[in-house]
Design an enzyme around this catalytic site. Structure first.
Site, PDB file in Angstrom:
ATOM      1  N   GLY A   1       7.188 -13.311  -0.305  1.00 50.49           N
ATOM      2  CA  GLY A   1       6.504 -14.239  -1.217  1.00 50.49           C
ATOM      3  C   GLY A   1       5.246 -14.841  -0.623  1.00 50.49           C
ATOM      4  O   GLY A   1       4.910 -15.995  -0.910  1.00 50.49           O
ATOM      5  N   LEU A   2       4.556 -14.035   0.196  1.00 50.77           N
ATOM      6  CA  LEU A   2       3.256 -14.451   0.766  1.00 50.77           C
ATOM      7  C   LEU A   2       3.332 -15.765   1.549  1.00 50.77           C
ATOM      8  O   LEU A   2       2.432 -16.605   1.457  1.00 50.77           O
ATOM      9  CB  LEU A   2       2.184 -14.555  -0.339  1.00 50.77           C
TER      10      LEU A   2
ATOM     11  N   CYS B   1       0.206  -7.295  -3.938  1.00 53.48           N
ATOM     12  CA  CYS B   1       1.519  -7.804  -3.539  1.00 53.48           C
ATOM     13  C   CYS B   1       2.489  -7.771  -4.712  1.00 53.48           C
ATOM     14  O   CYS B   1       2.232  -8.389  -5.747  1.00 53.48           O
ATOM     15  CB  CYS B   1       1.426  -9.218  -3.003  1.00 53.48           C
TER      16      CYS B   1
ATOM     17  N   GLY C   1       8.588   1.409   5.075  1.00 51.58           N
ATOM     18  CA  GLY C   1       9.242   2.171   6.133  1.00 51.58           C
ATOM     19  C   GLY C   1       9.211   3.670   5.875  1.00 51.58           C
ATOM     20  O   GLY C   1       8.608   4.132   4.898  1.00 51.58           O
TER      21      GLY C   1
ATOM     22  N   THR D   1       3.721  -1.847  -0.666  1.00 55.70           N
ATOM     23  CA  THR D   1       5.123  -1.441  -0.855  1.00 55.70           C
ATOM     24  C   THR D   1       5.415  -0.990  -2.296  1.00 55.70           C
ATOM     25  O   THR D   1       4.692  -1.330  -3.230  1.00 55.70           O
ATOM     26  CB  THR D   1       6.048  -2.626  -0.519  1.00 55.70           C
TER      27      THR D   1
ATOM     28  N   GLY E   1       5.105   3.878   6.244  1.00 54.70           N
ATOM     29  CA  GLY E   1       6.136   4.606   6.973  1.00 54.70           C
ATOM     30  C   GLY E   1       5.708   5.228   8.276  1.00 54.70           C
ATOM     31  O   GLY E   1       6.481   5.990   8.868  1.00 54.70           O
TER      32      GLY E   1
ATOM     33  N   LYS F   1      -6.936  -3.302  -0.695  1.00 51.94           N
ATOM     34  CA  LYS F   1      -5.599  -2.719  -0.479  1.00 51.94           C
ATOM     35  C   LYS F   1      -4.937  -2.420  -1.809  1.00 51.94           C
ATOM     36  O   LYS F   1      -4.687  -3.323  -2.619  1.00 51.94           O
ATOM     37  CB  LYS F   1      -4.741  -3.674   0.355  1.00 51.94           C
TER      38      LYS F   1
ATOM     39  N   THR G   1       6.432  -1.589   9.077  1.00 52.24           N
ATOM     40  CA  THR G   1       7.865  -1.714   9.350  1.00 52.24           C
ATOM     41  C   THR G   1       8.230  -1.208  10.751  1.00 52.24           C
ATOM     42  O   THR G   1       9.154  -1.724  11.387  1.00 52.24           O
ATOM     43  CB  THR G   1       8.642  -0.938   8.264  1.00 52.24           C
TER      44      THR G   1
ATOM     45  N   ASN H   1      -5.869  -8.087  -0.403  1.00 51.39           N
ATOM     46  CA  ASN H   1      -4.566  -7.667  -0.927  1.00 51.39           C
ATOM     47  C   ASN H   1      -4.525  -7.930  -2.429  1.00 51.39           C
ATOM     48  O   ASN H   1      -4.319  -9.058  -2.858  1.00 51.39           O
ATOM     49  CB  ASN H   1      -3.459  -8.442  -0.206  1.00 51.39           C
TER      50      ASN H   1
HETATM   51  C1  LIG Z   1       8.082  -8.007   5.844  1.00 52.26           C
HETATM   52  C2  LIG Z   1       6.807  -7.478   5.227  1.00 52.26           C
HETATM   53  C3  LIG Z   1       5.802  -8.371   4.856  1.00 52.26           C
HETATM   54  C4  LIG Z   1       4.629  -7.897   4.279  1.00 52.26           C
HETATM   55  N1  LIG Z   1       3.645  -8.786   3.945  1.00 52.26           N
HETATM   56  C5  LIG Z   1       2.444  -8.327   3.494  1.00 52.26           C
HETATM   57  C6  LIG Z   1       1.370  -9.226   3.247  1.00 52.26           C
HETATM   58  O1  LIG Z   1       1.465 -10.425   3.444  1.00 52.26           O
HETATM   59  N2  LIG Z   1       0.216  -8.688   2.769  1.00 52.26           N
HETATM   60  C7  LIG Z   1       0.040  -7.361   2.545  1.00 52.26           C
HETATM   61  O2  LIG Z   1      -1.051  -6.940   2.141  1.00 52.26           O
HETATM   62  N3  LIG Z   1       1.046  -6.482   2.792  1.00 52.26           N
HETATM   63  C8  LIG Z   1       2.229  -6.932   3.258  1.00 52.26           C
HETATM   64  N4  LIG Z   1       3.241  -6.045   3.530  1.00 52.26           N
HETATM   65  C9  LIG Z   1       3.039  -4.606   3.261  1.00 52.26           C
HETATM   66  C10 LIG Z   1       2.614  -3.854   4.529  1.00 52.26           C
HETATM   67  O3  LIG Z   1       1.393  -4.333   5.045  1.00 52.26           O
HETATM   68  C11 LIG Z   1       2.515  -2.339   4.263  1.00 52.26           C
HETATM   69  O4  LIG Z   1       1.552  -2.106   3.258  1.00 52.26           O
HETATM   70  C12 LIG Z   1       3.847  -1.752   3.797  1.00 52.26           C
HETATM   71  O5  LIG Z   1       4.924  -2.332   4.503  1.00 52.26           O
HETATM   72  C13 LIG Z   1       3.915  -0.233   3.985  1.00 52.26           C
HETATM   73  O6  LIG Z   1       3.752   0.114   5.334  1.00 52.26           O
HETATM   74  P1  LIG Z   1       5.008   0.419   6.314  1.00 52.26           P
HETATM   75  O7  LIG Z   1       5.881   1.379   5.601  1.00 52.26           O
HETATM   76  O8  LIG Z   1       4.367   0.949   7.562  1.00 52.26           O
HETATM   77  O9  LIG Z   1       5.698  -0.896   6.542  1.00 52.26           O
HETATM   78  C14 LIG Z   1       4.441  -6.507   4.088  1.00 52.26           C
HETATM   79  C15 LIG Z   1       5.447  -5.623   4.472  1.00 52.26           C
HETATM   80  C16 LIG Z   1       6.617  -6.086   5.039  1.00 52.26           C
HETATM   81  C17 LIG Z   1       7.673  -5.099   5.462  1.00 52.26           C
END
Ligand SMILES: Cc1cc2nc3c(=O)[nH]c(=O)nc-3n(C[C@H](O)[C@H](O)[C@H](O)COP(=O)(O)O)c2cc1C
Length: 320
Positions: free
Chosen positions: A74-75, A132, A219, A195, A246, A167, A268, A129
């Protein structure tokens, strides 16, 4: 033999290597300072910053699932004013690139943050971003329509003193159309993907696992989706791309670059192994050596046909 060149240039900025940390998974950098040498990174992308401080959603707000995790944070963040006064002083001491991620619920809020960050030091680029999935109305609206993506990008482009990385969300019908709209709005580069909307359910209590009910899946489970989106967008726009989704190791970096990314963010993976980024940059040297490639930029967008052998030494690497 000379070591292969890992340096990549993006929007006129030189990155030591193509590995960045993903927003929300690496705090404000300081949190990882005792675990890894931060100067080994190409750059750090900070947690999303909003105008006001936000506590985020109540727990539980993360949930481990097969091949990844679902989060609905939730940012949660300290707000842009505290970011500038409390976090920038540490970031300023680092010998790596700093990308500050900005989120908001209206164009005015994004504009406020960008103007405030314009006065700060140590920042190389902003990641906007617009994707979200966990905050009801707001961010996602800007990435789900071409009109919204164009509007936010063109407004911020007018005022930002930094290059803008927009993004993108995978939770749309046609990510290429949104990417083109951001490009037309003046985006300097794009990062993707955020995500995927997912949820967890407790089959004994019949209740959702997260307080927010749905959250964002990240992930290794999402890597094939992310690769496909980067490849699609690479074929749709001319501006450079940053791949996310991932990535766990140097082979994942190579794969994202081959489908069109110039840099790759690790998210992740940092929770699984805090030094995954350092290991990946070491692994890239070995991978390039084995592939007979002396400059990592040669990988970018070099996807071949099914039976085409691209890496010069490819047969020798099979099975390594
Ligand atoms: C716990 C968590 C918090 C995240 N918070 C943000 C965020 O504040 N702003 C944002 O742009 N992306 C956020 N993301 C998304 C990641 O930056 C990324 O785009 C997404 O996790 C996919 O990459 P990954 O599979 O390598 O984790 C968050 C991801 C996770 C897992």
């Amino acid at each position: 033999m000379t070591a292969p060149n890992l340096e990549v240039e993006l929007c006129g900025i030189k990155f030591r290597n193509p590995i960045l940390t993903a927003s929300g998974t690496f705090g404000y950098g300081e949190e990882f300072n005792n675990y890894i040498d931060l100067s080994c990174l190409g750059g750090i992308v900070t947690k999303s910053i909003t105008r006001e401080p936000r506590p985020g959603h109540p727990p539980p707000r993360t949930y481990e699932t097969t091949g990844g995790m679902i989060n609905a944070i939730g940012l949660a963040n300290v707000g842009v004013d505290r970011f500038v006064s409390e976090k920038i002083p540490f970031l300023k001491t680092l010998d790596t690139r700093i990308i500050v991620n900005v989120a908001g619920f209206s164009i005015e809020e994004y504009r406020y943050c960008v103007e405030r960050l314009n006065d700060a030091e140590a920042i190389d680029m902003l990641e906007i971003n617009i994707s979200c999935p966990n905050v009801g109305a707001g961010g996602l609206e800007f990435s789900s329509t071409e009109k919204g993506a164009f509007a936010i990008t063109s407004e911020l482009k007018k005022i930002s003193r930094y290059p803008l990385m927009i993004k993108l969300s995978p939770n749309v019908t046609d990510i290429s159309a949104i990417a083109r709209a951001a490009e037309e709005g003046g985006a300097d580069c794009l990062s993707l993907i955020n995500t995927l909307v997912g949820m967890g359910v407790n089959h004994w209590t019949f209740k959702p696992i997260l307080t927010n009910i749905t959250g964002g899946l990240s992930g290794p489970a999402i890597k094939p989706v992310a690769l496909a989106k980067v490849w699609q967008v690479h074929n749709a726009v001319k501006i450079p791309l940053v791949g996310i989704g991932g990535a766990l190791d140097h082979f994942d970096v190579a794969e994202f670059m081959i489908v069109g990314a110039s840099l790759v963010q690790f998210g992740t993976a940092n929770f699984i192994n805090p030094d995954c980024t350092v290991k990946a940059s070491e692994g890239l040297v070995d991978y390039l050596d084995k592939s007979g490639i002396d400059d990592i930029s040669q990988l970018i967008g070099k996807l071949g046909g099914n039976n085409e052998v691209q890496g010069k030494n490819f047969p020798a690497c099979e099975g390594t």
